[in-house]
Design a protein around this motif. Structure first.
Motif, PDB file in Angstrom:
ATOM      1  N   MET A  10       7.543  15.889   2.313  1.00 35.85           N
ATOM      2  CA  MET A  10       6.865  15.220   0.919  1.00 35.85           C
ATOM      3  C   MET A  10       5.353  14.753   1.421  1.00 35.85           C
ATOM      4  O   MET A  10       5.280  14.159   2.443  1.00 35.85           O
ATOM      5  N   GLU A  11       4.092  15.616   0.674  1.00 31.98           N
ATOM      6  CA  GLU A  11       3.055  14.906   1.006  1.00 31.98           C
ATOM      7  C   GLU A  11       2.757  13.633   0.664  1.00 31.98           C
ATOM      8  O   GLU A  11       3.108  13.092  -0.432  1.00 31.98           O
ATOM      9  N   LYS A  12       1.951  12.939   1.420  1.00 32.85           N
ATOM     10  CA  LYS A  12       1.631  11.556   0.960  1.00 32.85           C
ATOM     11  C   LYS A  12       0.673  11.572  -0.095  1.00 32.85           C
ATOM     12  O   LYS A  12      -0.069  12.485  -0.245  1.00 32.85           O
ATOM     13  N   ILE A  13       0.659  10.580  -0.831  1.00 39.33           N
ATOM     14  CA  ILE A  13      -0.137  10.217  -1.828  1.00 39.33           C
ATOM     15  C   ILE A  13      -1.456   9.669  -1.473  1.00 39.33           C
ATOM     16  O   ILE A  13      -1.358   8.574  -0.913  1.00 39.33           O
ATOM     17  N   ARG A  14      -2.496  10.323  -1.809  1.00 39.41           N
ATOM     18  CA  ARG A  14      -3.793   9.771  -0.984  1.00 39.41           C
ATOM     19  C   ARG A  14      -4.539   9.013  -2.043  1.00 39.41           C
ATOM     20  O   ARG A  14      -4.865   9.343  -3.053  1.00 39.41           O
ATOM     21  N   VAL A  15      -4.813   7.554  -1.531  1.00 32.74           N
ATOM     22  CA  VAL A  15      -5.227   6.688  -2.567  1.00 32.74           C
ATOM     23  C   VAL A  15      -6.525   6.080  -2.183  1.00 32.74           C
ATOM     24  O   VAL A  15      -6.803   5.700  -0.865  1.00 32.74           O
ATOM     25  N   LEU A  16      -7.557   5.840  -2.870  1.00 31.82           N
ATOM     26  CA  LEU A  16      -8.675   5.462  -2.659  1.00 31.82           C
ATOM     27  C   LEU A  16      -8.944   4.049  -3.492  1.00 31.82           C
ATOM     28  O   LEU A  16      -8.429   3.843  -4.656  1.00 31.82           O
ATOM     29  N   ILE A  17      -9.310   2.700  -2.869  1.00 27.77           N
ATOM     30  CA  ILE A  17      -9.307   1.537  -3.506  1.00 27.77           C
ATOM     31  C   ILE A  17     -10.744   1.318  -3.911  1.00 27.77           C
ATOM     32  O   ILE A  17     -11.653   1.211  -2.742  1.00 27.77           O
ATOM     33  N   ALA A  18     -11.000   1.006  -5.153  1.00 21.54           N
ATOM     34  CA  ALA A  18     -12.285   0.377  -5.417  1.00 21.54           C
ATOM     35  C   ALA A  18     -12.253  -0.850  -5.986  1.00 21.54           C
ATOM     36  O   ALA A  18     -11.821  -1.189  -7.069  1.00 21.54           O
ATOM     37  N   ASP A  19     -12.889  -1.900  -5.410  1.00 27.33           N
ATOM     38  CA  ASP A  19     -13.041  -3.188  -6.170  1.00 27.33           C
ATOM     39  C   ASP A  19     -14.091  -3.802  -5.242  1.00 27.33           C
ATOM     40  O   ASP A  19     -14.096  -3.890  -3.923  1.00 27.33           O
ATOM     41  N   ASP A  20     -14.587  -4.840  -5.871  1.00 30.23           N
ATOM     42  CA  ASP A  20     -15.792  -5.615  -5.267  1.00 30.23           C
ATOM     43  C   ASP A  20     -15.503  -6.784  -4.549  1.00 30.23           C
ATOM     44  O   ASP A  20     -16.335  -7.325  -3.783  1.00 30.23           O
ATOM     45  N   HIS A  21     -14.185  -7.159  -4.492  1.00 28.48           N
ATOM     46  CA  HIS A  21     -13.760  -8.510  -3.838  1.00 28.48           C
ATOM     47  C   HIS A  21     -12.938  -7.942  -2.473  1.00 28.48           C
ATOM     48  O   HIS A  21     -11.940  -7.147  -2.595  1.00 28.48           O
ATOM     49  N   LEU A  75     -11.116  -9.515  -0.294  1.00 32.23           N
ATOM     50  CA  LEU A  75      -9.983 -10.024  -0.205  1.00 32.23           C
ATOM     51  C   LEU A  75      -8.856  -9.258  -0.989  1.00 32.23           C
ATOM     52  O   LEU A  75      -7.961  -9.069  -0.568  1.00 32.23           O
ATOM     53  N   VAL A  76      -9.282  -8.790  -2.211  1.00 29.06           N
ATOM     54  CA  VAL A  76      -8.530  -7.980  -3.222  1.00 29.06           C
ATOM     55  C   VAL A  76      -8.145  -6.665  -2.303  1.00 29.06           C
ATOM     56  O   VAL A  76      -7.058  -6.204  -2.317  1.00 29.06           O
ATOM     57  N   ARG A  77      -9.217  -6.127  -1.881  1.00 30.16           N
ATOM     58  CA  ARG A  77      -9.157  -4.549  -1.185  1.00 30.16           C
ATOM     59  C   ARG A  77      -8.111  -4.854  -0.135  1.00 30.16           C
ATOM     60  O   ARG A  77      -7.271  -3.999   0.077  1.00 30.16           O
ATOM     61  N   GLU A  78      -8.011  -5.958   0.693  1.00 32.52           N
ATOM     62  CA  GLU A  78      -7.663  -6.118   1.786  1.00 32.52           C
ATOM     63  C   GLU A  78      -5.809  -6.104   1.410  1.00 32.52           C
ATOM     64  O   GLU A  78      -4.862  -5.795   2.128  1.00 32.52           O
ATOM     65  N   GLY A  79      -5.747  -7.217   0.294  1.00 35.70           N
ATOM     66  CA  GLY A  79      -4.332  -7.489  -0.160  1.00 35.70           C
ATOM     67  C   GLY A  79      -3.684  -6.190  -0.574  1.00 35.70           C
ATOM     68  O   GLY A  79      -2.607  -5.809  -0.688  1.00 35.70           O
ATOM     69  N   LEU A  80      -4.483  -5.241  -1.462  1.00 31.91           N
ATOM     70  CA  LEU A  80      -3.950  -3.788  -1.973  1.00 31.91           C
ATOM     71  C   LEU A  80      -3.509  -2.994  -0.941  1.00 31.91           C
ATOM     72  O   LEU A  80      -2.833  -2.214  -0.960  1.00 31.91           O
ATOM     73  N   ARG A  81      -4.496  -3.103   0.308  1.00 32.94           N
ATOM     74  CA  ARG A  81      -4.190  -2.178   1.357  1.00 32.94           C
ATOM     75  C   ARG A  81      -3.009  -2.518   2.163  1.00 32.94           C
ATOM     76  O   ARG A  81      -2.117  -1.554   2.261  1.00 32.94           O
ATOM     77  N   LYS A  82      -2.890  -3.662   2.291  1.00 36.04           N
ATOM     78  CA  LYS A  82      -1.550  -4.194   2.812  1.00 36.04           C
ATOM     79  C   LYS A  82      -0.244  -3.970   2.042  1.00 36.04           C
ATOM     80  O   LYS A  82       0.770  -3.424   2.682  1.00 36.04           O
ATOM     81  N   LEU A  83      -0.549  -3.901   0.811  1.00 34.67           N
ATOM     82  CA  LEU A  83       0.658  -3.902  -0.077  1.00 34.67           C
ATOM     83  C   LEU A  83       1.222  -2.461  -0.017  1.00 34.67           C
ATOM     84  O   LEU A  83       2.275  -1.906   0.135  1.00 34.67           O
ATOM     85  N   LEU A  84       0.000  -1.560  -0.309  1.00 29.95           N
ATOM     86  CA  LEU A  84       0.260   0.048  -0.593  1.00 29.95           C
ATOM     87  C   LEU A  84       1.008   0.514   0.965  1.00 29.95           C
ATOM     88  O   LEU A  84       1.536   1.570   0.900  1.00 29.95           O
ATOM     89  N   GLU A  85       0.551  -0.012   2.132  1.00 30.02           N
ATOM     90  CA  GLU A  85       0.896   0.409   3.123  1.00 30.02           C
ATOM     91  C   GLU A  85       2.315   0.150   3.701  1.00 30.02           C
ATOM     92  O   GLU A  85       2.855   0.967   4.451  1.00 30.02           O
ATOM     93  N   LEU A  86       2.983  -0.477   2.497  1.00 28.63           N
ATOM     94  CA  LEU A  86       4.435  -0.724   2.805  1.00 28.63           C
ATOM     95  C   LEU A  86       5.204   0.463   2.415  1.00 28.63           C
ATOM     96  O   LEU A  86       6.411   0.501   2.697  1.00 28.63           O
ATOM     97  N   ASP A  87       4.615   1.145   1.642  1.00 26.31           N
ATOM     98  CA  ASP A  87       5.288   2.343   1.213  1.00 26.31           C
ATOM     99  C   ASP A  87       4.773   3.583   2.039  1.00 26.31           C
ATOM    100  O   ASP A  87       3.486   3.901   2.138  1.00 26.31           O
ATOM    101  N   GLU A  88       5.635   4.350   2.809  1.00 20.86           N
ATOM    102  CA  GLU A  88       5.356   5.316   3.643  1.00 20.86           C
ATOM    103  C   GLU A  88       4.907   6.633   3.121  1.00 20.86           C
ATOM    104  O   GLU A  88       4.365   7.480   3.801  1.00 20.86           O
ATOM    105  N   ASN A  89       4.897   6.832   1.832  1.00 14.90           N
ATOM    106  CA  ASN A  89       4.541   7.950   1.033  1.00 14.90           C
ATOM    107  C   ASN A  89       3.165   7.844   0.515  1.00 14.90           C
ATOM    108  O   ASN A  89       2.825   8.825  -0.397  1.00 14.90           O
ATOM    109  N   ILE A  90       2.521   6.594   0.704  1.00 14.88           N
ATOM    110  CA  ILE A  90       1.091   6.578   0.373  1.00 14.88           C
ATOM    111  C   ILE A  90       0.198   6.197   1.555  1.00 14.88           C
ATOM    112  O   ILE A  90       0.490   5.719   2.540  1.00 14.88           O
ATOM    113  N   GLN A  91      -0.876   7.063   1.580  1.00 14.61           N
ATOM    114  CA  GLN A  91      -1.826   7.169   2.778  1.00 14.61           C
ATOM    115  C   GLN A  91      -3.287   6.446   1.771  1.00 14.61           C
ATOM    116  O   GLN A  91      -3.910   6.792   0.857  1.00 14.61           O
ATOM    117  N   ILE A  92      -3.867   5.464   2.380  1.00 14.96           N
ATOM    118  CA  ILE A  92      -4.958   4.824   1.893  1.00 14.96           C
ATOM    119  C   ILE A  92      -6.016   5.750   2.719  1.00 14.96           C
ATOM    120  O   ILE A  92      -6.323   5.683   3.850  1.00 14.96           O
TER     121      ILE A  92
END
Length: 213
Positions: free
Chosen positions: A1-12, A14-31
C-alpha cells in the motif's frame, strides 16, 4: 500500500510540529513538508502533487481559501482538509473552494487521521458543529438570492448601468420611457440594498449578476 503523502500548511510553528508528530504515528502517512502560508502551500502542491493538504483557514498573506481554490484548480486530485480553531464564517467559502473535509483543531488525533483516510476514499467529512454553521449560512445565502428576484427587464437595465449607459440611452436601447427606467432603477436599488448607481454596479459585478462585457 502506497503511503498517503501529506502537506501541512499552518502559520503557527507549534501547530505544524504537533500535526507532524501526530501524523507520524500512522505508518501509512508520509509528511512531505510543512509551510507557514498559503502561497507556500500552492508552490509545494504544484511541485509535489500531495495526496492531502492540511490547510489552516486563516493565514497571513494568501489565506487558506485562496490557496485551496488554486490548488484544487491546478491539482484536482489533491484533497484539502481545512483546519481551524473556530466555526469560521469562511466555512461556506472553503467548501465552495473545494475542500474534502472541514475540521476544528480540537479534533482528536485519531479522528484527524481517520479523516485523512476517509477523504482518500472519496468521502467528504465536515465537523458536526461546522456542518450546522454551513447549513445556516447556505440557507441565508439562498434566502438572499431569493429576495433579489430581479426581473428580466431589471437585469437588462442593470447590465446597461454596468456598461455606463445613461437613463436616456437605456430608454432608447430598450424602447421604454426614461420614467420606466427610473422605476426599474428604484426597484433594483431596493432589491440590492444599495444607494446609487455605482454601488449597484459594484454589487452586480461582485456577485456575478451581470457581466462587464
Amino acid at each position: 500500500m502506497e503511503k498517503i503523502r501529506v502537506l501541512i500548511a499552518d502559520d503557527h510553528a507549534l501547530v505544524r510540529e504537533g500535526l507532524r508528530k501526530l501524523l507520524e504515528l500512522d505508518e501509512n502517512i508520509q509528511i512531505i513538508t510543512e509551510v507557514g502560508d498559503g502561497q507556500g502551500a500552492i508552490n509545494i502542491a504544484r511541485r509535489e502533487k500531495p495526496d492531502v493538504v492540511l490547510m489552516d483557514v486563516n493565514m497571513p498573506g494568501t489565506d487558506g481559501i485562496v490557496a485551496t481554490r488554486v490548488i484544487k484548480k491546478e491539482c484536482p486530485h489533491t484533497h484539502v482538509v481545512a483546519l481551524t480553531i473556530y466555526e469560521d464564517e469562511e466555512v461556506v467559502e472553503m467548501v465552495r473552494a473545494g475542500v474534502s473535509a472541514y475540521v476544528l483543531k480540537d479534533v482528536a488525533g485519531s479522528d484527524l487521521i481517520d479523516t485523512i483516510h476517509r477523504v482518500m476514499q472519496g468521502e467528504v467529512v465536515i465537523h458536526p458543529r461546522v456542518a450546522n454553521r454551513l447549513v445556516r449560512e447556505l440557507a441565508r445565502n439562498d434566502k438572499k438570492k431569493e429576495d433579489l428576484r430581479l426581473t428580466r427587464r431589471e437585469k437588462d437595465v442593470l447590465q446597461l448601468l454596468v456598461r455606463g449607459n445613461t437613463n436616456k440611452e437605456m430608454a432608447d436601447i430598450m424602447f421604454i420611457s426614461e420614467k420606466t427606467v427610473k422605476n426599474h432603477l428604484t426597484s433594483i436599488f431596493k432589491k440590492l440594498s444599495v444607494k446609487d448607481r455605482t454601488q449597484a454596479a459594484v454589487y452586480a459585478l461582485k456577485n456575478q449578476i451581470v457581466s462587464d462585457d
